[in-house]
Design an enzyme around this catalytic site. Structure first.
Site, PDB file in Angstrom:
ATOM      1  N   PRO A   1     -51.869 -25.551   6.345  1.00 54.71           N
ATOM      2  CA  PRO A   1     -52.346 -25.160   5.014  1.00 54.71           C
ATOM      3  C   PRO A   1     -53.864 -25.009   5.030  1.00 54.71           C
ATOM      4  O   PRO A   1     -54.569 -25.908   5.494  1.00 54.71           O
ATOM      5  CB  PRO A   1     -51.903 -26.327   4.125  1.00 54.71           C
ATOM      6  CG  PRO A   1     -51.706 -27.474   5.046  1.00 54.71           C
ATOM      7  CD  PRO A   1     -51.302 -26.914   6.368  1.00 54.71           C
TER       8      PRO A   1
ATOM      9  N   THR B   1     -57.019 -23.653   2.472  1.00 60.37           N
ATOM     10  CA  THR B   1     -57.468 -23.126   1.191  1.00 60.37           C
ATOM     11  C   THR B   1     -58.405 -21.948   1.410  1.00 60.37           C
ATOM     12  O   THR B   1     -59.375 -22.040   2.159  1.00 60.37           O
ATOM     13  CB  THR B   1     -58.169 -24.234   0.382  1.00 60.37           C
ATOM     14  OG1 THR B   1     -57.216 -25.250   0.101  1.00 60.37           O
ATOM     15  CG2 THR B   1     -58.714 -23.702  -0.917  1.00 60.37           C
TER      16      THR B   1
ATOM     17  N   GLN C   1     -47.793 -26.087  -0.224  1.00 59.53           N
ATOM     18  CA  GLN C   1     -48.546 -27.336  -0.343  1.00 59.53           C
ATOM     19  C   GLN C   1     -49.213 -27.406  -1.713  1.00 59.53           C
ATOM     20  O   GLN C   1     -49.765 -26.418  -2.192  1.00 59.53           O
ATOM     21  CB  GLN C   1     -49.625 -27.450   0.738  1.00 59.53           C
ATOM     22  CG  GLN C   1     -50.296 -28.818   0.745  1.00 59.53           C
ATOM     23  CD  GLN C   1     -51.580 -28.861   1.551  1.00 59.53           C
ATOM     24  OE1 GLN C   1     -52.558 -28.212   1.202  1.00 59.53           O
ATOM     25  NE2 GLN C   1     -51.580 -29.629   2.635  1.00 59.53           N
TER      26      GLN C   1
ATOM     27  N   HIS D   1     -49.928 -33.065  -0.919  1.00 58.99           N
ATOM     28  CA  HIS D   1     -51.182 -33.235  -0.181  1.00 58.99           C
ATOM     29  C   HIS D   1     -51.796 -34.580  -0.552  1.00 58.99           C
ATOM     30  O   HIS D   1     -52.370 -34.742  -1.620  1.00 58.99           O
ATOM     31  CB  HIS D   1     -52.111 -32.080  -0.564  1.00 58.99           C
ATOM     32  CG  HIS D   1     -53.333 -31.928   0.288  1.00 58.99           C
ATOM     33  ND1 HIS D   1     -53.720 -32.861   1.212  1.00 58.99           N
ATOM     34  CD2 HIS D   1     -54.265 -30.938   0.341  1.00 58.99           C
ATOM     35  CE1 HIS D   1     -54.836 -32.444   1.807  1.00 58.99           C
ATOM     36  NE2 HIS D   1     -55.178 -31.284   1.291  1.00 58.99           N
ATOM     37  N   GLY D   2     -51.667 -35.538   0.363  1.00 57.25           N
ATOM     38  CA  GLY D   2     -52.237 -36.859   0.121  1.00 57.25           C
ATOM     39  C   GLY D   2     -53.444 -37.140   0.996  1.00 57.25           C
ATOM     40  O   GLY D   2     -53.801 -38.303   1.218  1.00 57.25           O
ATOM     41  N   ALA D   3     -54.087 -36.078   1.479  1.00 58.97           N
ATOM     42  CA  ALA D   3     -55.157 -36.222   2.481  1.00 58.97           C
ATOM     43  C   ALA D   3     -56.511 -35.746   1.959  1.00 58.97           C
ATOM     44  O   ALA D   3     -56.663 -35.342   0.808  1.00 58.97           O
ATOM     45  CB  ALA D   3     -54.762 -35.434   3.738  1.00 58.97           C
ATOM     46  N   HIS D   4     -57.515 -35.845   2.841  1.00 61.19           N
ATOM     47  CA  HIS D   4     -58.811 -35.171   2.721  1.00 61.19           C
ATOM     48  C   HIS D   4     -59.642 -35.555   1.508  1.00 61.19           C
ATOM     49  O   HIS D   4     -60.503 -34.803   1.070  1.00 61.19           O
ATOM     50  CB  HIS D   4     -58.629 -33.647   2.761  1.00 61.19           C
ATOM     51  CG  HIS D   4     -58.000 -33.160   4.005  1.00 61.19           C
ATOM     52  ND1 HIS D   4     -57.473 -31.894   4.143  1.00 61.19           N
ATOM     53  CD2 HIS D   4     -57.783 -33.785   5.194  1.00 61.19           C
ATOM     54  CE1 HIS D   4     -56.973 -31.752   5.350  1.00 61.19           C
ATOM     55  NE2 HIS D   4     -57.142 -32.886   6.007  1.00 61.19           N
TER      56      HIS D   4
ATOM     57  N   TYR E   1     -58.736 -35.982  -1.642  1.00 67.15           N
ATOM     58  CA  TYR E   1     -58.328 -35.494  -2.964  1.00 67.15           C
ATOM     59  C   TYR E   1     -57.618 -36.614  -3.733  1.00 67.15           C
ATOM     60  O   TYR E   1     -57.601 -37.760  -3.300  1.00 67.15           O
ATOM     61  CB  TYR E   1     -57.491 -34.231  -2.811  1.00 67.15           C
ATOM     62  CG  TYR E   1     -58.289 -33.097  -2.206  1.00 67.15           C
ATOM     63  CD1 TYR E   1     -59.397 -32.566  -2.868  1.00 67.15           C
ATOM     64  CD2 TYR E   1     -57.974 -32.573  -0.953  1.00 67.15           C
ATOM     65  CE1 TYR E   1     -60.161 -31.548  -2.303  1.00 67.15           C
ATOM     66  CE2 TYR E   1     -58.731 -31.554  -0.382  1.00 67.15           C
ATOM     67  CZ  TYR E   1     -59.822 -31.052  -1.065  1.00 67.15           C
ATOM     68  OH  TYR E   1     -60.582 -30.058  -0.504  1.00 67.15           O
TER      69      TYR E   1
END
Length: 355
Positions: free
Chosen positions: A24, A26, A102, A175-178, A180
């Site tokens: 994924p 953006t 995602q 999306h549970g990462a990065h 956010y």
């Protein structure tokens, strides 16, 4: 024994033709209708046509209020948006690949000036130390989320998942990462709450669990549900999500107990050691999960892809597959391929169509 890159792999109800997927990414190409430009959608179809087994969308924001963090982000909540993506999912399926949408909420990473709600929300009123890379200005202090806000955000994930089903996606990723919103709840660095959503890792995971279970409840039986996690964020990259390997293991144990079909691990470098141990992040994660494991992070050719599969089941490519339409075939042939820099991939954020 390490699996071969081009061996099939069973993921839920689907058989992937190989172990290579489009990560994924953006692109921020959507206009006022929150639909990505046609050339951005076409790129995903071409990657399926050129051999990728799994194709993720860019991260899609989950509601029309507080989820948006950057200009040009996509949504999947209206019939025109559903129709635009349905053409993409049908084309990806016709070319032999599996599609996954995602979705995420930006939380404190939001830019209020472009956010329909005109504010940012987070588990606690804590800002990143790093300036907003798009504005060069400090991030504003977010509003600490009330229980009403939490329920409303969960509903946004559910409604976007319904949009994905209507659009024909084979799967949905949370999306549970990065860094956010979900990640902000998971990290004691950004979550200072003293209620049932803060304190212990089990409490900090409560928000993620609510989203996972609510989304799973609205997905058809054969629709994939995956969860993405990382130990780094796009802001304050030197701060870990977890303080040590034990806390990471506790998090993976919690995720593993949920009704997901796979765990997607985003690393900055798949070979990097985790928390001062001799294990990589994928090795540490693999030791705690029974779920299929996807991995990305500086995997750019056949050698690195094969090496990554020693501790994972599926390799996701970001910059390499974005900039090279023939990446899958080049990997098959064992060609010498470059490791692209983030600067080289910035073309993804321009109006220039990619091949």
């Amino acid at each position: 024994m390490t699996a071969d890159i081009f061996a099939p792999f069973t993921l839920g109800a689907y058989t992937l033709r190989n172990r290579l997927g489009v990560a994924p990414m953006t692109r921020m190409s959507a206009g006022r209708e929150a639909i990505p430009r046609q050339d951005v959608l076409d790129l995903l179809v071409r990657r399926a046509q050129n051999g990728a087994a799994l194709v993720f969308t860019e991260a899609i924001v989950t509601d029309y209020e507080s989820a948006q963090g950057y200009p040009g982000q996509a949504r999947l909540l209206t019939q025109p948006q559903i129709d635009a993506w349905k053409a993409v999912t049908e084309a990806i399926r016709a070319r032999g690949a599996v599609s996954i949408m995602q979705m995420f909420h930006c939380g404190r990473m939001a830019w209020p000036e472009i956010n329909p709600a005109g504010r940012s929300i987070a588990p606690s009123p804590v800002t990143p130390k790093q300036a907003n890379p798009l504005t060069g200005q400090p991030y504003p202090v977010p509003d600490a989320m009330s229980h009403f806000d939490i329920a409303h955000v969960v509903s946004g994930f559910v409604e976007t998942a319904k949009g994905a089903v209507a659009a024909g996606f084979d799967g949905v990723e949370i999306h549970g990462a990065h860094g956010y919103l979900i990640n902000q709840f998971l990290s004691s660095y950004s979550n200072h709450r003293t209620d049932e959503y803060g304190g212990t890792m089990a409490n900090r995971f409560r928000f993620a669990r609510m989203i996972i279970r609510a989304v799973r409840d609205v997905l058809p039986k054969d629709t994939l549900l995956t969860f993405r996690v990382s130990n780094w964020g796009i802001a304050d990259m030197d701060v870990s999500l977890c303080k040590d390997a034990r806390e990471w293991e506790e998090l993976i144990d919690l995720i593993d107990s949920e009704p997901i079909d796979a765990l997607s691990l985003s690393t900055y470098d798949f070979k990097g050691k985790a928390f001062g141990t001799e294990q990589t992040m994928s090795g540490l994660t693999r030791s705690r999960t029974t779920k299929p494991l996807m991995i990305c992070g500086k995997i750019h050719d056949r050698r690195t892809a094969q090496e990554a599969l020693a501790e994972a089941d599926i390799v996701l490519s970001g910059k390499s597959i974005l900039l090279n339409p023939n990446f899958v075939e080049d990997v098959r042939q064992g060609k010498e391929l470059p490791l692209y820099s983030s600067a080289e991939a910035n073309v993804a954020y321009t109006f220039e169509p990619l091949p």
